[in-house]
Design an enzyme around this catalytic site. Sequence first.
Site, PDB file in Angstrom:
ATOM      1  N   ARG A  13      -7.769  -0.124 -31.966  1.00 59.09           N
ATOM      2  CA  ARG A  13      -5.883  -0.873 -31.631  1.00 59.09           C
ATOM      3  C   ARG A  13      -5.981  -2.133 -31.535  1.00 59.09           C
ATOM      4  O   ARG A  13      -5.210  -3.166 -31.628  1.00 59.09           O
ATOM      5  CB  ARG A  13      -4.708   0.260 -31.678  1.00 59.09           C
ATOM      6  CG  ARG A  13      -3.547   0.193 -32.577  1.00 59.09           C
ATOM      7  CD  ARG A  13      -2.959  -1.168 -31.663  1.00 59.09           C
ATOM      8  NE  ARG A  13      -2.374  -0.352 -30.497  1.00 59.09           N
ATOM      9  CZ  ARG A  13      -2.500  -1.295 -28.960  1.00 59.09           C
ATOM     10  NH1 ARG A  13      -2.450  -2.280 -29.027  1.00 59.09           N
ATOM     11  NH2 ARG A  13      -1.933  -0.937 -28.325  1.00 59.09           N
ATOM     12  N   SER A  14      -6.644  -2.107 -29.814  1.00 54.63           N
ATOM     13  CA  SER A  14      -6.150  -3.293 -28.971  1.00 54.63           C
ATOM     14  C   SER A  14      -6.519  -4.633 -29.471  1.00 54.63           C
ATOM     15  O   SER A  14      -5.872  -5.651 -29.621  1.00 54.63           O
ATOM     16  CB  SER A  14      -6.491  -3.162 -27.780  1.00 54.63           C
ATOM     17  OG  SER A  14      -6.013  -2.401 -27.415  1.00 54.63           O
ATOM     18  N   PHE A  57      -6.817 -13.993 -26.299  1.00 53.47           N
ATOM     19  CA  PHE A  57      -4.591 -14.904 -25.763  1.00 53.47           C
ATOM     20  C   PHE A  57      -4.892 -14.896 -24.690  1.00 53.47           C
ATOM     21  O   PHE A  57      -4.703 -12.956 -23.794  1.00 53.47           O
ATOM     22  CB  PHE A  57      -4.203 -13.381 -26.644  1.00 53.47           C
ATOM     23  CG  PHE A  57      -2.011 -13.991 -26.580  1.00 53.47           C
ATOM     24  CD1 PHE A  57      -2.187 -14.651 -27.122  1.00 53.47           C
ATOM     25  CD2 PHE A  57      -1.981 -12.885 -25.104  1.00 53.47           C
ATOM     26  CE1 PHE A  57      -0.640 -14.700 -26.782  1.00 53.47           C
ATOM     27  CE2 PHE A  57      -1.180 -13.887 -24.763  1.00 53.47           C
ATOM     28  CZ  PHE A  57       0.228 -14.076 -25.782  1.00 53.47           C
ATOM     29  N   GLU A  66      -2.581 -14.679 -15.811  1.00 52.99           N
ATOM     30  CA  GLU A  66      -3.660 -14.508 -14.193  1.00 52.99           C
ATOM     31  C   GLU A  66      -3.446 -14.132 -13.758  1.00 52.99           C
ATOM     32  O   GLU A  66      -3.117 -13.251 -13.491  1.00 52.99           O
ATOM     33  CB  GLU A  66      -2.872 -16.258 -14.122  1.00 52.99           C
ATOM     34  CG  GLU A  66      -2.939 -17.725 -15.217  1.00 52.99           C
ATOM     35  CD  GLU A  66      -2.127 -18.565 -14.732  1.00 52.99           C
ATOM     36  OE1 GLU A  66      -1.677 -18.466 -13.640  1.00 52.99           O
ATOM     37  OE2 GLU A  66      -2.135 -19.540 -15.169  1.00 52.99           O
ATOM     38  N   ARG A  78      -8.616  29.567 -29.863  1.00 55.82           N
ATOM     39  CA  ARG A  78      -8.582  29.725 -28.710  1.00 55.82           C
ATOM     40  C   ARG A  78      -8.223  30.887 -28.253  1.00 55.82           C
ATOM     41  O   ARG A  78      -7.078  31.282 -28.414  1.00 55.82           O
ATOM     42  CB  ARG A  78      -8.658  28.934 -27.407  1.00 55.82           C
ATOM     43  CG  ARG A  78      -9.136  28.850 -25.611  1.00 55.82           C
ATOM     44  CD  ARG A  78      -9.704  29.443 -26.154  1.00 55.82           C
ATOM     45  NE  ARG A  78     -10.528  29.714 -24.309  1.00 55.82           N
ATOM     46  CZ  ARG A  78     -11.811  29.681 -23.780  1.00 55.82           C
ATOM     47  NH1 ARG A  78     -12.259  30.524 -25.196  1.00 55.82           N
ATOM     48  NH2 ARG A  78     -11.636  30.296 -22.523  1.00 55.82           N
ATOM     49  N   GLY A 110     -10.735  23.672 -19.302  1.00 52.22           N
ATOM     50  CA  GLY A 110     -12.092  22.812 -19.284  1.00 52.22           C
ATOM     51  C   GLY A 110     -12.203  21.890 -19.993  1.00 52.22           C
ATOM     52  O   GLY A 110     -12.828  20.565 -20.070  1.00 52.22           O
ATOM     53  N   GLU A 152       1.221  -5.551 -21.885  1.00 54.81           N
ATOM     54  CA  GLU A 152       2.371  -6.403 -22.958  1.00 54.81           C
ATOM     55  C   GLU A 152       3.547  -5.565 -22.406  1.00 54.81           C
ATOM     56  O   GLU A 152       4.428  -4.675 -23.518  1.00 54.81           O
ATOM     57  CB  GLU A 152       2.460  -5.758 -23.789  1.00 54.81           C
ATOM     58  CG  GLU A 152       0.576  -6.083 -25.363  1.00 54.81           C
ATOM     59  CD  GLU A 152       1.071  -7.054 -25.724  1.00 54.81           C
ATOM     60  OE1 GLU A 152       2.532  -7.714 -25.897  1.00 54.81           O
ATOM     61  OE2 GLU A 152      -0.035  -8.038 -26.414  1.00 54.81           O
TER      62      GLU A 152
HETATM   63  C1  FAD Z   1      -6.287  -3.574 -20.159  1.00 51.56           C
HETATM   64  C2  FAD Z   1      -5.846  -4.617 -19.886  1.00 51.56           C
HETATM   65  C3  FAD Z   1      -5.898  -5.483 -21.247  1.00 51.56           C
HETATM   66  C4  FAD Z   1      -5.103  -6.124 -21.662  1.00 51.56           C
HETATM   67  N1  FAD Z   1      -5.343  -8.207 -21.892  1.00 51.56           N
HETATM   68  C5  FAD Z   1      -4.280  -8.815 -21.728  1.00 51.56           C
HETATM   69  C6  FAD Z   1      -4.592  -9.959 -22.885  1.00 51.56           C
HETATM   70  O1  FAD Z   1      -5.441  -9.527 -24.132  1.00 51.56           O
HETATM   71  N2  FAD Z   1      -4.053 -10.680 -22.510  1.00 51.56           N
HETATM   72  C7  FAD Z   1      -3.242 -11.278 -21.321  1.00 51.56           C
HETATM   73  O2  FAD Z   1      -2.742 -12.100 -21.695  1.00 51.56           O
HETATM   74  N3  FAD Z   1      -3.259 -10.194 -20.667  1.00 51.56           N
HETATM   75  C8  FAD Z   1      -3.758  -8.999 -20.807  1.00 51.56           C
HETATM   76  N4  FAD Z   1      -3.507  -7.713 -19.672  1.00 51.56           N
HETATM   77  C9  FAD Z   1      -2.713  -8.244 -18.668  1.00 51.56           C
HETATM   78  C10 FAD Z   1      -1.392  -7.247 -18.630  1.00 51.56           C
HETATM   79  O3  FAD Z   1      -0.331  -7.356 -19.874  1.00 51.56           O
HETATM   80  C11 FAD Z   1      -1.100  -7.565 -16.857  1.00 51.56           C
HETATM   81  O4  FAD Z   1      -1.733  -6.289 -16.604  1.00 51.56           O
HETATM   82  C12 FAD Z   1       0.491  -7.076 -17.071  1.00 51.56           C
HETATM   83  O5  FAD Z   1       1.128  -7.517 -17.076  1.00 51.56           O
HETATM   84  C13 FAD Z   1       1.042  -6.579 -15.543  1.00 51.56           C
HETATM   85  O6  FAD Z   1       0.604  -7.213 -14.764  1.00 51.56           O
HETATM   86  P1  FAD Z   1      -0.139  -7.493 -13.697  1.00 51.56           P
HETATM   87  O7  FAD Z   1      -1.101  -6.603 -13.637  1.00 51.56           O
HETATM   88  O8  FAD Z   1      -0.669  -8.556 -13.188  1.00 51.56           O
HETATM   89  O9  FAD Z   1       0.578  -6.437 -12.679  1.00 51.56           O
HETATM   90  P2  FAD Z   1       2.200  -6.992 -12.074  1.00 51.56           P
HETATM   91  O10 FAD Z   1       2.650  -7.472 -12.336  1.00 51.56           O
HETATM   92  O11 FAD Z   1       1.606  -7.380 -10.425  1.00 51.56           O
HETATM   93  O12 FAD Z   1       2.585  -5.635 -11.593  1.00 51.56           O
HETATM   94  C14 FAD Z   1       2.580  -4.739 -11.083  1.00 51.56           C
HETATM   95  C15 FAD Z   1       3.399  -3.182 -11.309  1.00 51.56           C
HETATM   96  O13 FAD Z   1       4.791  -3.865 -10.317  1.00 51.56           O
HETATM   97  C16 FAD Z   1       5.860  -3.694 -11.216  1.00 51.56           C
HETATM   98  N5  FAD Z   1       6.818  -4.789 -10.625  1.00 51.56           N
HETATM   99  C17 FAD Z   1       6.407  -6.185 -11.421  1.00 51.56           C
HETATM  100  N6  FAD Z   1       7.617  -7.116 -11.059  1.00 51.56           N
HETATM  101  C18 FAD Z   1       8.257  -6.247 -10.746  1.00 51.56           C
HETATM  102  C19 FAD Z   1      10.017  -6.885 -10.763  1.00 51.56           C
HETATM  103  N7  FAD Z   1      10.349  -7.956 -11.230  1.00 51.56           N
HETATM  104  N8  FAD Z   1      10.686  -5.016 -10.686  1.00 51.56           N
HETATM  105  C20 FAD Z   1      10.153  -4.058 -10.597  1.00 51.56           C
HETATM  106  N9  FAD Z   1       8.753  -4.059 -10.197  1.00 51.56           N
HETATM  107  C21 FAD Z   1       7.917  -5.123 -11.143  1.00 51.56           C
HETATM  108  C22 FAD Z   1       5.276  -3.420 -12.675  1.00 51.56           C
HETATM  109  O14 FAD Z   1       5.745  -2.513 -12.996  1.00 51.56           O
HETATM  110  C23 FAD Z   1       3.504  -2.504 -11.958  1.00 51.56           C
HETATM  111  O15 FAD Z   1       4.383  -1.267 -11.868  1.00 51.56           O
HETATM  112  C24 FAD Z   1      -4.378  -6.955 -20.029  1.00 51.56           C
HETATM  113  C25 FAD Z   1      -4.416  -5.894 -19.047  1.00 51.56           C
HETATM  114  C26 FAD Z   1      -4.879  -4.784 -18.954  1.00 51.56           C
HETATM  115  C27 FAD Z   1      -5.255  -3.770 -18.296  1.00 51.56           C
END
Ligand code: FAD
Lengths: 391, 246
Positions: free
Chosen positions: A96-97, A135, A139, A275, A347, A370
């Site tokens: 789906r992703s 997309f 960063e 089961r 299990g 997202e």
């Molecule tokens: C398998 C996978 C596929 C992905 N695919 C894409 C893609 O195609 N394109 C793309 O651009 N990105 C993609 N992402 C990135 C994804 O969107 C980010 O991982 C997500 O936005 C969270 O950012 P981060 O991982 O840096 O976490 P962080 O932003 O560092 O967050 C860490 C924790 O802090 C919390 N937090 C952050 N800010 C606040 C706040 N203001 N108040 C309270 N809590 C907060 C968050 O809820 C989280 O629990 C993907 C991620 C994964 C895991």
Amino acid sequence: MADKFEAHDYYMMDEFFSDEQKLMRDSLRTWLKQEVSPIIEDYYERSEFPNQILKGLADHGCFGPYIPEEYGGPGLSQVTYGLLMQELERVDSGVRSTASVQSSLVMFPIWKYGSEEQKKKYLPKLATGEMIGCFGLTEPDHGSDPGSMITNFKEDGDHVILNGAKMWISNAPFADIAVVWAKNENDEIQGLVVERGMEGFETPEMKGKHSLRASATGELIFNDVKVPKENVFEGKKGLGGPLSCLNSARYGIAWGAIGAAMDCYDAALKYAKERTQFGKPIASFQLQQKKLAEMITEITKAQTLTFRLGQLRDEGRATPGQISMAKRNNVDMALKIGREARQILGGMGITNEYPIMRHMANLESVITYEGTHDIHLLITGMDITGINAFK
Amino acid sequence: MKILVGISKAPDTTTKIKFTNDNKEFDESGVQFIVNPYDEWYALVRGIEIKEAQGGSVTTITVGKEDVDPIIRKALAVGADDAVRIDSEPKDAFHVASQIANYAKENDYDMVLLGKETINYNGSQVGGMVAEIMDLPYISNASKMDLDGNKATIVRDIQGGKETLEVETPFVLSAAKGMAEQRIPNMRGIMAARSKKLEVVEPVDAEELTEVVSYALPPEKGDVKLVDPENVEELVELLHKEAKVI
Ligand SMILES: Cc1cc2nc3c(=O)[nH]c(=O)nc-3n(C[C@H](O)[C@H](O)[C@H](O)COP(=O)(O)OP(=O)(O)OC[C@H]3O[C@@H](n4cnc5c(N)ncnc54)[C@H](O)[C@@H]3O)c2cc1C
């Protein structure tokens, strides 16, 4: 094992869908059962995306179903888009992703913000799967706060020079094009299309994921990449551009999560009836019935919520807050159902004989990407109080 | 080749079967209907393959009321060119066969392809009746058909083996497994089906020769009795005295 999934529709929601919508959904389901279910565990285990299914996904309308016919799409409704995403995630969130990214994060911005030439150049090929996109927003140091991104471009004659890096990018390792969000010289976020093969552009794969293993994730690295100016989206400046794409994708995820939840529930319900322990099917014990009854209740609530959201979206009235609520609710619901369903299987629940553990692990990504679970709550909070609690 | 394919509805295989009206009628409420698989996977797809290979047309024919339209649309999405619905409740085989035969006669087809049976009633009657009314050759249970001009070489499944026949068009054929492979409608096919013609035709007079007296479900399966592998005598005794199979 043959995929014996049966959909669950406790409140007869099917009556809201047209015969044609049901035919599209059911045809996709039949195809997935034949072509994808038998191989998905293997690809998941090997941490690989099954590239051979791209054409089938395209044939079943999973790439840009709402893109108008003049650009090679079928021009379908948002509800139909949702139904297709639900079927895909029923099989695997990674599959789906791939479709979500292609549709909502690549085709959608080109359609909404691209020039006529860009639309004609990319959309028909993206619709047939001949071209795959990714997309780039996130960063390494900017996830939930993409507005602080550092990737940027500078003008250079009829080109722009792009520098920076993106991380966590779905489809990156095999994508032909990337829709990249970067800051222009006025510090405004703007999108541009970067093509594979442009000098200084690399897409290394990220390894070691315990989740979404059947989806390829990578980095996008830009070292003085010379991108023709005509690849920049002139139609939109600011964070609103990428956020509108996320709205579209989050909407699809809200439907998708119901699919994953239904698959877990379906497996658990069947298992519980078959089961036997203590001389009876485990479905006859109240504790197991409580779990199953709560699961179908939550699935049914999500189905009604999401169908209404689909109606609103088709009328162009769904707000980002409403979409956040559905994405957050449904993914959390699916994850909880995954955990409960896994326990019902004892299990067996942890093995790859059943899809539950894979769904559970996948949903850990879905609840983070997202917009994380927390971030969506903040969006709702801001919407109802008018107070920004992000910073 | 101008081909007519019979398409009927059948309940999805996971349907829980119930009866109404004093067990005289199958209760359709809440039942999910599909295209009868023998019609869809074998007769229709083989018809489409022949058309694709040598040109011509595939028209589907269904005897039924408006509720079968979604089934017909699916057949169009799989690849039929147009469809006819004879607006009549399909109550018995002779009534249905008369409608199909009458339409086929008036419109001159090279072949009429049907499924070997419906998966709910398993009557296998319609094909033979259509052929008889039209005075055409009938090949039942066909699992393979090759064409050379207007000559068809057809393989039939018979008890314990196969029979190969030659027949010239026009003819009536009922298709069994092996005739073709299922084609799942894709988005393009489903969208194209929107604008394909579905003609509704008034039925001709044809009596119903049979009347359903009642339906009954098969008896529930009993418990399994486990016999120790060492105890062959007990097994033989049970098979003889209880199961009465030896
Ligand atoms: C398998 C996978 C596929 C992905 N695919 C894409 C893609 O195609 N394109 C793309 O651009 N990105 C993609 N992402 C990135 C994804 O969107 C980010 O991982 C997500 O936005 C969270 O950012 P981060 O991982 O840096 O976490 P962080 O932003 O560092 O967050 C860490 C924790 O802090 C919390 N937090 C952050 N800010 C606040 C706040 N203001 N108040 C309270 N809590 C907060 C968050 O809820 C989280 O629990 C993907 C991620 C994964 C895991």
